[in-house]
Scaffold this motif. Structure first.
Motif, mmCIF file in Angstrom:
data_model
loop_
_atom_site.group_PDB
_atom_site.id
_atom_site.type_symbol
_atom_site.label_atom_id
_atom_site.label_comp_id
_atom_site.label_asym_id
_atom_site.label_seq_id
_atom_site.Cartn_x
_atom_site.Cartn_y
_atom_site.Cartn_z
ATOM 1 N N SER A 188 0.830 -1.212 0.000
ATOM 2 C CA SER A 188 0.000 0.000 0.000
ATOM 3 C C SER A 188 0.859 1.254 0.000
ATOM 4 O O SER A 188 0.561 2.228 -0.698
ATOM 5 N N MET B 7 -7.315 -5.930 -5.916
ATOM 6 C CA MET B 7 -6.201 -5.058 -5.553
ATOM 7 C C MET B 7 -4.945 -5.393 -6.352
ATOM 8 O O MET B 7 -4.241 -4.497 -6.840
ATOM 9 N N GLU C 227 -9.786 -2.170 -1.106
ATOM 10 C CA GLU C 227 -8.951 -2.157 0.100
ATOM 11 C C GLU C 227 -9.775 -1.831 1.338
ATOM 12 O O GLU C 227 -9.554 -2.400 2.395
#
Length: 158
Positions: free
Chosen positions: A53, A112, A156
């Motif tokens: 991330s 993701m 997310e």
């Protein structure tokens, strides 16, 4: 009798202090568990997710700064900078509900991963479009990247 009650209170207080360490913040006193450890230290899966991330967000911000510099250097137009920013936010906001629908129906981890992989290829295609002739491509690629980024953020946080 009073002496034994006092001893029990002392023992109980020592147990509480043993379980919790006191953190003094100004006049406020807050107790936190002594066994508490950051998930970054104890959970490898969380550490990988957090690292990915951070890398993704850094890439997103570097991309934003680079695009603003490319647009301004090649056109010297504040209007086109504003148009680029508006397009980024509109694409991000309009497609997030669809990303939420996908996140409910498809594995969020896969969403993701795939959105990040597609964003890498779109970011690499910016290497071709670097002057005023390619402004249209820059806007199109930016819109696509923000759609994918919106899907990533939605997956997310779902």
């Amino acid at each position: 009798m009073a002496n034994e009650a006092a001893k029990k209170r002392v023992i109980k207080n020592r147990e509480v202090i043993g379980k919790y360490r006191l953190i003094l913040l100004g006049t406020n006193v807050r107790a936190t568990p002594a066994h508490w450890r950051s998930p970054l230290h104890t959970n490898a899966a969380f550490r990988r997710l957090w690292s990915a991330s951070v890398i993704s967000m850094l890439g997103e911000w570097f991309n934003t700064i680079a695009l603003f510099l490319i647009i301004y250097d090649s056109t010297e137009s504040e209007f086109l900078l504003g148009l680029l920013f508006t397009m980024r936010m509109v694409c991000f906001a309009l497609f997030q509900p669809f990303g939420g629908l996908l996140a409910d129906r498809i594995n969020r981890k896969k969403i993701m991963i795939w959105t990040n992989i597609l964003q890498v290829f779109l970011a690499l295609s910016f290497l071709v479009a670097q002057d005023a002739e390619h402004i249209g491509w820059i806007y199109l690629l930016t819109g696509l990247m923000m759609v994918l980024h919106g899907m990533y953020v939605t997956a997310e946080r779902a």
